[in-house]
Design an enzyme around this catalytic site. Sequence first.
Site, PDB file in Angstrom:
ATOM      1  N   HIS A 195       0.830  -1.201   0.000  1.00 48.51           N
ATOM      2  CA  HIS A 195       0.000   0.000   0.000  1.00 48.51           C
ATOM      3  C   HIS A 195       0.866   1.253   0.000  1.00 48.51           C
ATOM      4  CE1 HIS A 195      -2.924  -2.932   1.640  1.00 48.51           C
ATOM      5  NE2 HIS A 195      -3.807  -2.187   1.026  1.00 48.51           N
ATOM      6  N   ASP A 264      -4.785  -6.381  -7.481  1.00 47.09           N
ATOM      7  CA  ASP A 264      -5.005  -5.589  -6.279  1.00 47.09           C
ATOM      8  C   ASP A 264      -5.218  -4.142  -6.737  1.00 47.09           C
ATOM      9  OD1 ASP A 264      -5.286  -5.035  -3.594  1.00 47.09           O
ATOM     10  OD2 ASP A 264      -3.385  -5.928  -3.008  1.00 47.09           O
TER      11      ASP A 264
END
Length: 497
Positions: A195, A264
């Site tokens: 992230h 993702d």
Amino acid sequence: MTHTAPGFADPVLPAALDEAAHRCLVAGFRGTTTVPESLKRLVDRGLGGVILFTRNVRDADQVRRLTGTLRALRPDLLIAIDNEGGGIGHLVAAGAPEVPGSWALGAADDPALTAACADALAGHLLSLGITASYAPVADVQSRPENPIVRTRAFGADPELVARHLRAWIAATEARGVASCAKHFPGHGGTVTDSHHELAVDPRPYDRLDLAPFRAAVEAGVPMLMSAHVVFPALDPDRPATLSPRILSELLRGELGFDGVLVSDALEMKAIADRYGEAAGARLALAAGADQVIVAVPDLDVTLACRDAVLDALRSGELAPERVTEAAERVRRLALRYAAPYRPGEAAAWDAEAGLTAARRAVRGAGPLPRPVPGAHVVDLFPPPHPALHWGGEDLLTQWRLLDPTATGTAVAGEPEDAGTVVEEVLRAAEGRPLVVAVCDAGLHPWQGRLRNALLAARSDALLVSTGLPEPGGALCAHGRGRVNLRAVAEVLTGRTS
């Protein structure tokens, strides 16, 4: 870059190819009751799916109305959500079943119990009109320093992880909800959170954690999600999400997966900072992904990704056959799970399975400690991850439901003045049993310093771990979902109601 009129098919590309390109997109959006006009236009052109987040959830009836509105726009639209259980869940306000995270299920190590928890989550999704769940986590928690997988994994043993994956996938499939094993080929061997930046797993091929993904494929999982992780043993140049070697040769060729491969989220910094979301969409589809997720609610980002894909098709940089193949997989998935939608078939689920599993996961180094009524409870834990929903659970709240005489302190994130916190805790705990809970103190040294300072003054304090097991004989919850915290509180108060 050539932009097409937002509500109309591309004037250069065949209409079928324009629709195929849109099927390869999954979009996040903002709203609980209405659908943004720009999203409606994407759906009109064939958008493959949407992903819901906490921002889209107010209560169960509202979610049903929202999913009904989306389905009225396009019956075969996949409506998806991250639904791992534990401390990560977006449907708390919609009455989500309370189940522990995967690590606690692995600690209990009863696949039937894992299946019951997965069934509860899937049954709830079906009752809300949600047709796809981006779970379970197939990663193996291979490195103690890993900052992102941890209790989201079923464990550190690939065979244990595989065993519980099979149970979860089968139970979800039995509900008619699409499951998605993630993050291929594994995120548990990194020391970086993708992230925030590009992650690397430096291990040789024969030490990678592929066994759970093989098990998921053999179990018939309909979706897999790729990892934004570089594996030098497989492809030293590109993260898995953008790597033909990993997605096409390894996953499709060697593992034989023919379901939908979804990326993702492209706005994660591992992709966005190095490639940009738009280039990431183009490269991921070229590499072998079938859908790319843009989870942020800014639909301009989704449109930029869409335009990059259309431009690449016009220029020949992206083969039409690749996009058509991807869209056909998405179409088959949608026909199997999204349309026709039959909410009336959602039978009741075992509402107690999650608490049963959480209770069985509570472990100590030896016999469980005696109850400590009237304790002062100090709960130390990191602040919520910005990309993963956290419901704000704390141990003291669950404890006081059972023992209203308890007092305590919740410390969410490193305090500015740790010394003052220690002094205040010791003063408040005078004459009371002291319980000190930490969550992954090895990753967050401030917790260790506070814990050690409290123990230096109160050697009789009881230690609790709500993350991975801690050294020193702490009582382990193996997670900090609400039911995990409840189960620990039951042990240490000696009460269940």
